[in-house]
Design an enzyme around this catalytic site. Structure first.
Site, PDB file in Angstrom:
ATOM      1  N   TYR A  39      -1.992  -0.583  10.672  1.00  0.00           N
ATOM      2  CA  TYR A  39      -2.162  -1.100   9.175  1.00  0.00           C
ATOM      3  C   TYR A  39      -0.821  -0.326   8.570  1.00  0.00           C
ATOM      4  O   TYR A  39       0.055  -1.014   7.819  1.00  0.00           O
ATOM      5  CB  TYR A  39      -3.214  -0.595   8.441  1.00  0.00           C
TER       6      TYR A  39
ATOM      7  N   SER B 237       0.951  -1.101   0.033  1.00  0.00           N
ATOM      8  CA  SER B 237      -0.038   0.076  -0.025  1.00  0.00           C
ATOM      9  C   SER B 237       1.022   1.383   0.049  1.00  0.00           C
ATOM     10  O   SER B 237       2.004   1.173   0.532  1.00  0.00           O
ATOM     11  CB  SER B 237      -1.053   0.080   1.013  1.00  0.00           C
TER      12      SER B 237
END
Length: 280
Positions: A166, A153
């Protein structure tokens, strides 16, 4: 492309998917087109924690004409990964493409996060890649044929509030892949690809809002899938999606922290997780 699309669509529920290529198959990922005079036998293996989702996805892939199998496995559990890796080799064959696609996000600040939830994020998002790679990379090196793919990501490079677990896990995952990619330079036939997409329109980050959605629209899973396949075919080490994310990397390297904070506030990324309703 459809096979990889499923990996994106089900990225919350599937731990990761791996492709099997037996010795009799001639599949050169350096070429964008395959020789029609050669025979190919492609098999897809899915690993995940939720059998219902695994069954549904397996059936969809089989309906496309591709052989597919699934194994229930939590990639955050080291012993389980090694056990299932052995089962895959015995029942199906050698892995030649490993796609690490496991990810969970809880969407909370540090103080609001449960300790077990924080550990879960690190075990699945980061340590799971250690165990899966250790399980399958040795045989790839022996065969001089393999590819490790990581669906990461852009938050690995630029963190946001409200997703501290995350962002931390993705930054660790990026460092893992960066080190692994360099370590494979002298390993013929074995390569690595890391994909760092912007917000993708799946249920994972449902509800996340930025200030200018028309300027920075969510990526379609099909786009991420197609570009991932192309990157693997070209042995591209790192892929940022969309291309404008390269500007973000440059800005982070030259601007002072105070300026970056103002950009976060102006763009809405500072508060984008306030409306988060995604799935963990």
């Amino acid at each position: 492309y459809q096979i990889y699309r499923k990996g994106c669509d089900f990225r919350i529920n599937l731990s990761f998917c791996v492709c099997i290529k037996h010795v009799l198959i001639s599949l050169d990922l350096k070429q964008k087109q395959f020789d029609s005079n050669k025979s190919f036998l492609l098999q897809i293996i899915l690993w995940g924690r939720t059998e219902k989702c695994l069954k549904e996805t397996t059936e969809e892939i089989r309906m496309m004409g591709t052989e597919c199998h699934y194994f229930i496995c939590d990639v955050g559990n080291r012993e389980e990964v090694y056990q299932q890796a052995k089962a895959v080799r015995e029942k199906v064959g050698d892995i030649t493409i490993l796609v690490n696609n496991a990810a969970v996000v809880h969407g909370k600040s540090l103080m609001d996060s449960d300790d077990d939830a924080l550990l879960k994020s690190q075990h699945i998002n980061t340590l799971g890649q250690f165990w899966t790679t250790k399980a399958f990379l040795p045989r790839m090196l022996e065969l001089q044929n393999g590819h490790i793919v990581c669906l990461n990501s852009v938050l690995a490079l630029s963190a946001i509030p409200g997703a501290i677990d995350y962002c931390t896990s993705k930054a660790s995952s990026f460092a893992f892949m960066e080190s692994l990619t360099l370590g494979l330079l002298d390993c013929p036939g074995v390569n690595a690809t890391t994909v760092l997409p912007f917000h993708t329109s799946t249920e994972m980050f449902q509800g996340m809002r930025i200030r200018f959605p028309n300027l920075f629209p969510p990526l379609k899973p099909e786009t991420v899938a197609r570009r991932t396949v192309e990157a693997v075919q070209m042995n591209q080490a790192f892929l940022l999606l969309p291309w404008t994310m390269h500007v973000l990397v440059i800005l982070k390297s030259i601007l002072p922290q105070a300026a970056l904070e103002e950009i976060h506030k102006f763009s809405g990324s500072y508060t984008c997780m306030n409306t988060f309703k995604g799935r963990t």
